[in-house]
Design an enzyme around this catalytic site. Structure first.
Site, PDB file in Angstrom:
ATOM      1  N   ASP A  50     -70.836   1.256  11.479  1.00  0.00           N
ATOM      2  CA  ASP A  50     -69.883   1.182  12.583  1.00  0.00           C
ATOM      3  C   ASP A  50     -69.909  -0.255  13.099  1.00  0.00           C
ATOM      4  OD1 ASP A  50     -68.639   1.233  15.067  1.00  0.00           O
ATOM      5  OD2 ASP A  50     -69.546   3.143  15.652  1.00  0.00           O
ATOM      6  N   ILE A  51     -68.766  -0.906  13.077  1.00  0.00           N
ATOM      7  CA  ILE A  51     -68.756  -2.331  13.443  1.00  0.00           C
ATOM      8  C   ILE A  51     -69.137  -2.541  14.907  1.00  0.00           C
ATOM      9  CG2 ILE A  51     -66.311  -2.573  14.083  1.00  0.00           C
ATOM     10  CD1 ILE A  51     -66.439  -5.224  12.323  1.00  0.00           C
ATOM     11  N   ASN A  86     -53.624  -4.821  16.804  1.00  0.00           N
ATOM     12  CA  ASN A  86     -52.180  -4.860  16.572  1.00  0.00           C
ATOM     13  C   ASN A  86     -51.613  -5.945  17.486  1.00  0.00           C
ATOM     14  OD1 ASN A  86     -51.318  -3.632  19.173  1.00  0.00           O
ATOM     15  ND2 ASN A  86     -52.466  -1.886  18.352  1.00  0.00           N
ATOM     16  N   GLY A 115     -58.289   3.704  15.466  1.00  0.00           N
ATOM     17  CA  GLY A 115     -59.184   3.125  14.464  1.00  0.00           C
ATOM     18  C   GLY A 115     -60.232   2.220  15.079  1.00  0.00           C
ATOM     19  N   VAL A 116     -60.471   1.121  14.398  1.00  0.00           N
ATOM     20  CA  VAL A 116     -61.532   0.211  14.797  1.00  0.00           C
ATOM     21  C   VAL A 116     -61.205  -0.434  16.161  1.00  0.00           C
ATOM     22  CG1 VAL A 116     -60.686  -1.810  13.535  1.00  0.00           C
ATOM     23  CG2 VAL A 116     -63.109  -1.491  13.843  1.00  0.00           C
ATOM     24  N   ASP A 117     -59.933  -0.669  16.401  1.00  0.00           N
ATOM     25  CA  ASP A 117     -59.457  -1.248  17.661  1.00  0.00           C
ATOM     26  C   ASP A 117     -59.854  -0.340  18.842  1.00  0.00           C
ATOM     27  OD1 ASP A 117     -58.086  -2.917  19.355  1.00  0.00           O
ATOM     28  OD2 ASP A 117     -56.090  -2.423  18.605  1.00  0.00           O
ATOM     29  N   THR A 144     -56.561  -1.578   6.116  1.00  0.00           N
ATOM     30  CA  THR A 144     -56.649  -0.449   5.175  1.00  0.00           C
ATOM     31  C   THR A 144     -56.704   0.921   5.858  1.00  0.00           C
ATOM     32  OG1 THR A 144     -59.077  -0.483   4.983  1.00  0.00           O
ATOM     33  CG2 THR A 144     -57.829  -1.900   3.485  1.00  0.00           C
ATOM     34  N   GLY A 145     -56.529   0.942   7.196  1.00  0.00           N
ATOM     35  CA  GLY A 145     -56.458   2.221   7.902  1.00  0.00           C
ATOM     36  C   GLY A 145     -55.001   2.555   8.192  1.00  0.00           C
ATOM     37  N   TYR A 186     -52.609   0.732   8.847  1.00  0.00           N
ATOM     38  CA  TYR A 186     -51.640  -0.189   8.240  1.00  0.00           C
ATOM     39  C   TYR A 186     -51.419   0.040   6.739  1.00  0.00           C
ATOM     40  CZ  TYR A 186     -50.864  -3.030  12.476  1.00  0.00           C
ATOM     41  OH  TYR A 186     -50.487  -3.482  13.715  1.00  0.00           O
TER      42      TYR A 186
HETATM   43  P1  ADP Z   1     -55.520  -1.323  10.481  1.00  0.00           P
HETATM   44  O1  ADP Z   1     -54.497  -0.966  11.530  1.00  0.00           O
HETATM   45  O2  ADP Z   1     -55.701  -2.813  10.326  1.00  0.00           O
HETATM   46  O3  ADP Z   1     -55.296  -0.610   9.199  1.00  0.00           O
HETATM   47  P2  ADP Z   1     -57.643   0.580  11.260  1.00  0.00           P
HETATM   48  O4  ADP Z   1     -58.574   0.458  12.403  1.00  0.00           O
HETATM   49  O5  ADP Z   1     -56.656   1.687  11.273  1.00  0.00           O
HETATM   50  O6  ADP Z   1     -56.922  -0.868  11.130  1.00  0.00           O
HETATM   51  O7  ADP Z   1     -58.477   0.687   9.926  1.00  0.00           O
HETATM   52  C1  ADP Z   1     -59.161  -0.379   9.352  1.00  0.00           C
HETATM   53  C2  ADP Z   1     -60.455   0.109   8.742  1.00  0.00           C
HETATM   54  O8  ADP Z   1     -61.418   0.248   9.771  1.00  0.00           O
HETATM   55  C3  ADP Z   1     -60.362   1.471   8.065  1.00  0.00           C
HETATM   56  O9  ADP Z   1     -61.032   1.373   6.817  1.00  0.00           O
HETATM   57  C4  ADP Z   1     -61.150   2.380   9.000  1.00  0.00           C
HETATM   58  O10 ADP Z   1     -61.796   3.430   8.293  1.00  0.00           O
HETATM   59  C5  ADP Z   1     -62.158   1.420   9.562  1.00  0.00           C
HETATM   60  N1  ADP Z   1     -62.831   1.798  10.818  1.00  0.00           N
HETATM   61  C6  ADP Z   1     -62.453   2.660  11.783  1.00  0.00           C
HETATM   62  N2  ADP Z   1     -63.354   2.694  12.773  1.00  0.00           N
HETATM   63  C7  ADP Z   1     -64.354   1.823  12.429  1.00  0.00           C
HETATM   64  C8  ADP Z   1     -65.580   1.397  13.013  1.00  0.00           C
HETATM   65  N3  ADP Z   1     -66.003   1.878  14.196  1.00  0.00           N
HETATM   66  N4  ADP Z   1     -66.342   0.487  12.347  1.00  0.00           N
HETATM   67  C9  ADP Z   1     -65.940  -0.027  11.161  1.00  0.00           C
HETATM   68  N5  ADP Z   1     -64.788   0.322  10.568  1.00  0.00           N
HETATM   69  C10 ADP Z   1     -64.010   1.242  11.184  1.00  0.00           C
END
Ligand code: ADP
Length: 183
Positions: free
Chosen positions: A16-17, A30, A38-40, A130-131, A133
């Site tokens: 988890d980042i 975004n 997602g990660v945001d 890769t999520g 988007y």
């Molecule tokens: P984007 O809109 O750029 O595609 P996302 O957040 O939807 O961004 O996804 C980007 C990647 O981050 C995906 O592979 C998703 O599984 C991953 N992700 C989601 N949550 C976390 C997290 N807490 N830590 C690391 N990676 C994550």
């Protein structure tokens, strides 16, 4: 898995980042910079409201129409372990003929350049685009790793670049791409 590139180490881990203790973590944001899924969403939830407040100021001051794809900006890390969050916007996948690879490479480079300009030595990336988007992870992993490798070959001020893959499947894909790239 890890590789030496110049003076730096490039490391691939599953996790988890928001838990990383590198000086900076990168947010796959975004253009609004106002949070999302997602990660945001995870970064803003765990980092607390100051990150969003700083993002709002950056929008007002520098990017009233939103942060363009491929650009990067920096805020504090709020309550995160990381001292800084670098927010960048990757491309939405539109089939691969809309300069998606160039835009994705630019998002990584802008983030790395901004980190170096702030004296940051350790940085974690998620798998940008890769999520939500929709960028195919096999293709994105090659662009991501090649861009970071080329950057580190020319820039010796970074000590560690870490890719933090959320799923075991994504980690495997990145590891396979890294084996191809590093031979
Ligand atoms: P984007 O809109 O750029 O595609 P996302 O957040 O939807 O961004 O996804 C980007 C990647 O981050 C995906 O592979 C998703 O599984 C991953 N992700 C989601 N949550 C976390 C997290 N807490 N830590 C690391 N990676 C994550």
């Amino acid at each position: 898995m890890e590789f030496r590139v110049g003076k730096a180490v490039l490391r691939l881990v599953q996790g988890d980042i928001t838990e990383q203790e590198t000086e900076a973590i990168v947010n796959a944001a975004n253009p609004s910079l106002m949070g999302g899924g997602g990660v945001d969403g995870a970064i803003h939830r765990k980092g607390g409201p100051t990150i969003r407040e700083e993002c709002a100021r950056i929008r007002e001051r520098d990017w009233p129409d939103g942060l363009p794809v491929g650009e990067a900006v920096i805020t504090s890390g709020g309550r995160l372990k990381a001292r800084y969050v670098i927010h960048t916007v990757g491309p939405i996948w539109r089939g691969g003929n809309k300069r998606e690879p160039q835009m994705l490479a630019r998002a990584y480079r802008s983030s790395l350049q901004l980190a170096v300009s702030r004296g940051i030595r350790t940085i974690s990336f998620p798998s940008i685009s890769t999520g939500a988007y929709g960028y195919p992870v096999e293709k994105a992993s090659r662009v991501a790793l090649k861009t970071v490798k080329e950057f580190l070959e020319k820039e010796d001020r970074l000590e560690e670049v870490r890719f933090v893959l959320f799923t075991e499947g994504d980690l495997r894909v990145y590891e396979e791409a890294a084996r191809e790239l590093f031979g």
